[in-house]
Design a protein around this motif. Structure first.
Motif, mmCIF file in Angstrom:
data_model
loop_
_atom_site.group_PDB
_atom_site.id
_atom_site.type_symbol
_atom_site.label_atom_id
_atom_site.label_comp_id
_atom_site.label_asym_id
_atom_site.label_seq_id
_atom_site.Cartn_x
_atom_site.Cartn_y
_atom_site.Cartn_z
ATOM 1 N N ASP A 68 0.837 -1.204 0.000
ATOM 2 C CA ASP A 68 0.000 0.000 0.000
ATOM 3 C C ASP A 68 0.870 1.251 0.000
ATOM 4 O O ASP A 68 0.586 2.219 -0.723
ATOM 5 C CB ASP A 68 -0.926 0.005 1.219
ATOM 6 N N ALA A 69 1.921 1.236 0.797
ATOM 7 C CA ALA A 69 2.835 2.384 0.834
ATOM 8 C C ALA A 69 3.562 2.529 -0.497
ATOM 9 O O ALA A 69 3.745 3.648 -1.006
ATOM 10 C CB ALA A 69 3.826 2.229 1.978
ATOM 11 N N ALA A 70 3.978 1.412 -1.072
ATOM 12 C CA ALA A 70 4.671 1.453 -2.363
ATOM 13 C C ALA A 70 3.761 2.027 -3.446
ATOM 14 O O ALA A 70 4.182 2.837 -4.275
ATOM 15 C CB ALA A 70 5.140 0.053 -2.755
ATOM 16 N N ARG A 71 2.524 1.601 -3.428
ATOM 17 C CA ARG A 71 1.567 2.089 -4.426
ATOM 18 C C ARG A 71 1.324 3.592 -4.256
ATOM 19 O O ARG A 71 1.246 4.331 -5.242
ATOM 20 C CB ARG A 71 0.253 1.320 -4.302
ATOM 21 N N LYS A 72 1.221 4.032 -3.018
ATOM 22 C CA LYS A 72 0.986 5.448 -2.765
ATOM 23 C C LYS A 72 2.162 6.298 -3.224
ATOM 24 O O LYS A 72 1.995 7.288 -3.943
ATOM 25 C CB LYS A 72 0.731 5.677 -1.275
ATOM 26 N N ILE A 73 3.376 5.896 -2.827
ATOM 27 C CA ILE A 73 4.569 6.690 -3.147
ATOM 28 C C ILE A 73 4.885 6.631 -4.634
ATOM 29 O O ILE A 73 5.142 7.661 -5.270
ATOM 30 C CB ILE A 73 5.764 6.187 -2.326
ATOM 31 N N CYS A 74 4.889 5.424 -5.180
ATOM 32 C CA CYS A 74 5.332 5.263 -6.571
ATOM 33 C C CYS A 74 4.258 5.652 -7.585
ATOM 34 O O CYS A 74 4.551 6.354 -8.559
ATOM 35 C CB CYS A 74 5.761 3.818 -6.807
ATOM 36 N N LEU A 75 3.033 5.203 -7.355
ATOM 37 C CA LEU A 75 1.980 5.399 -8.351
ATOM 38 C C LEU A 75 1.149 6.656 -8.101
ATOM 39 O O LEU A 75 1.049 7.537 -8.963
ATOM 40 C CB LEU A 75 1.074 4.174 -8.392
ATOM 41 N N GLU A 76 0.561 6.753 -6.909
ATOM 42 C CA GLU A 76 -0.376 7.849 -6.663
ATOM 43 C C GLU A 76 0.319 9.208 -6.650
ATOM 44 O O GLU A 76 -0.189 10.181 -7.225
ATOM 45 C CB GLU A 76 -1.120 7.601 -5.355
ATOM 46 N N ASP A 81 5.311 -7.814 -6.476
ATOM 47 C CA ASP A 81 4.345 -6.725 -6.316
ATOM 48 C C ASP A 81 4.976 -5.371 -6.615
ATOM 49 O O ASP A 81 4.379 -4.541 -7.303
ATOM 50 C CB ASP A 81 3.760 -6.736 -4.901
ATOM 51 N N TYR A 82 6.158 -5.144 -6.088
ATOM 52 C CA TYR A 82 6.824 -3.856 -6.299
ATOM 53 C C TYR A 82 7.124 -3.626 -7.778
ATOM 54 O O TYR A 82 6.909 -2.534 -8.310
ATOM 55 C CB TYR A 82 8.108 -3.784 -5.481
ATOM 56 N N ARG A 83 7.613 -4.648 -8.463
ATOM 57 C CA ARG A 83 7.944 -4.510 -9.884
ATOM 58 C C ARG A 83 6.687 -4.248 -10.709
ATOM 59 O O ARG A 83 6.721 -3.473 -11.676
ATOM 60 C CB ARG A 83 8.664 -5.762 -10.375
ATOM 61 N N ARG A 84 5.577 -4.867 -10.342
ATOM 62 C CA ARG A 84 4.322 -4.619 -11.053
ATOM 63 C C ARG A 84 3.821 -3.205 -10.795
ATOM 64 O O ARG A 84 3.278 -2.551 -11.700
ATOM 65 C CB ARG A 84 3.262 -5.646 -10.646
ATOM 66 N N ILE A 85 3.983 -2.719 -9.570
ATOM 67 C CA ILE A 85 3.573 -1.343 -9.271
ATOM 68 C C ILE A 85 4.371 -0.366 -10.111
ATOM 69 O O ILE A 85 3.804 0.559 -10.708
ATOM 70 C CB ILE A 85 3.745 -1.050 -7.762
ATOM 71 N N ARG A 86 5.691 -0.557 -10.184
ATOM 72 C CA ARG A 86 6.507 0.348 -10.996
ATOM 73 C C ARG A 86 6.117 0.251 -12.472
ATOM 74 O O ARG A 86 6.104 1.259 -13.191
ATOM 75 C CB ARG A 86 7.996 0.027 -10.815
ATOM 76 N N GLY A 87 5.795 -0.958 -12.930
ATOM 77 C CA GLY A 87 5.343 -1.109 -14.304
ATOM 78 C C GLY A 87 4.002 -0.444 -14.548
ATOM 79 O O GLY A 87 3.758 0.122 -15.625
ATOM 80 N N GLU A 88 3.118 -0.486 -13.549
ATOM 81 C CA GLU A 88 1.820 0.173 -13.685
ATOM 82 C C GLU A 88 1.983 1.687 -13.764
ATOM 83 O O GLU A 88 1.234 2.361 -14.483
ATOM 84 C CB GLU A 88 0.907 -0.198 -12.517
ATOM 85 N N VAL A 89 2.951 2.222 -13.031
ATOM 86 C CA VAL A 89 3.237 3.666 -13.150
ATOM 87 C C VAL A 89 3.597 3.997 -14.593
ATOM 88 O O VAL A 89 3.093 4.965 -15.178
ATOM 89 C CB VAL A 89 4.387 4.085 -12.213
ATOM 90 N N GLU A 90 4.469 3.198 -15.176
ATOM 91 C CA GLU A 90 4.860 3.425 -16.567
ATOM 92 C C GLU A 90 3.642 3.374 -17.490
ATOM 93 O O GLU A 90 3.469 4.233 -18.368
ATOM 94 C CB GLU A 90 5.899 2.388 -16.998
ATOM 95 N N ASN A 91 2.804 2.365 -17.300
ATOM 96 C CA ASN A 91 1.614 2.226 -18.135
ATOM 97 C C ASN A 91 0.713 3.453 -18.033
ATOM 98 O O ASN A 91 0.213 3.972 -19.041
ATOM 99 C CB ASN A 91 0.828 0.981 -17.741
ATOM 100 N N GLN A 92 0.491 3.918 -16.812
ATOM 101 C CA GLN A 92 -0.413 5.057 -16.628
ATOM 102 C C GLN A 92 0.196 6.352 -17.152
ATOM 103 O O GLN A 92 -0.519 7.197 -17.702
ATOM 104 C CB GLN A 92 -0.793 5.187 -15.152
#
Length: 217
Positions: free
Chosen positions: A82-90, A137-148
């Motif tokens: 959740d923290a990774a998603r907030k910092i990296c993506l949101e 999970d972390y690698r997918r979150i970083r990849g989702e940032v790229e996608n968005q």
């Protein structure tokens, strides 16, 4: 050029800041930070931002005339997903959407394309269904940032340009025994990575995704 910078107290961001201060093509650096940065250089404007999800008008006004952002905010070690998603993506997408709205205005009165240079990593995985062996999970979150980011750039048309930097291991400028081992795999020295990110912010164009080999070349 006026450039917005995040992560300026981190390993890569600190090097980006130092090179921006020395680069005559960078006239102003707006550093978004949770704490002050002790630097007397008149090119640097430190803007304290407590919440990287919200950009009040007082902060947005500091973006006026900026043409690019170099986004170095992010952590490889976070307490949970959740923290990774907030910092990296949101955090990243909140800023990208706000900056693409602001953009920059040329002397002709025509809006210029805003460049967003994002520091990702070579292990980021854009395929959200692909099986992964480590840090899934972390690698997918970083990849989702790229996608968005790429989707946002496409939807923004001529208003927003994104460049994603995907280095391998980032090594210190000075050679040491630890980095000799790390350097056996894909890697790049921090000063070279910072220089490549600044060049993208200044000139734009080229590949939207820049892999380690291109950064190193």
């Amino acid at each position: 050029m006026k450039v917005i910078l995040t992560g300026s107290t981190g390993f890569v961001g600190r090097e980006v800041l130092e090179q921006c201060l020395k680069n005559p093509s960078v006239t102003t650096i707006v550093a978004l930070s949770r704490r002050d940065i002790a630097c007397p250089d008149p090119k640097l404007k430190v803007v304290i931002l407590d919440n990287f999800l919200e950009y009040p008008d007082s902060i947005v006004r500091e973006f006026d005339g900026a043409e690019a952002c170099i986004w170095c905010l992010g952590k490889a070690r976070v307490p949970d997903n959740d923290a990774a998603r907030k910092i990296c993506l949101e955090y990243t997408m909140a800023a990208a959407k706000k900056m693409s709205d602001v953009g920059a205005t040329a002397s002709s009165g025509q809006r210029q394309k805003f460049r967003f240079v994002y520091l990702s990593g070579g292990a980021a995985e854009r395929d959200q269904t692909k099986p992964l062996w480590f840090m899934q999970d972390y690698r997918r979150i970083r990849g989702e940032v790229e996608n968005q980011l790429l989707a946002h750039a496409e939807a923004s048309g001529d208003a927003f340009e994104v460049c994603i930097m995907r280095p391998g291991l980032v090594l210190a400028k000075e050679r040491n025994l630890v980095d000799m081992v790390k350097g056996l795999g894909p890697s790049v020295r921090v000063d070279k990575l910072a220089g490549a990110m600044i060049a993208k912010a200044l000139d734009g164009g080229g590949s939207q995704i820049v892999e380690n080999g291109e950064i190193e070349s």
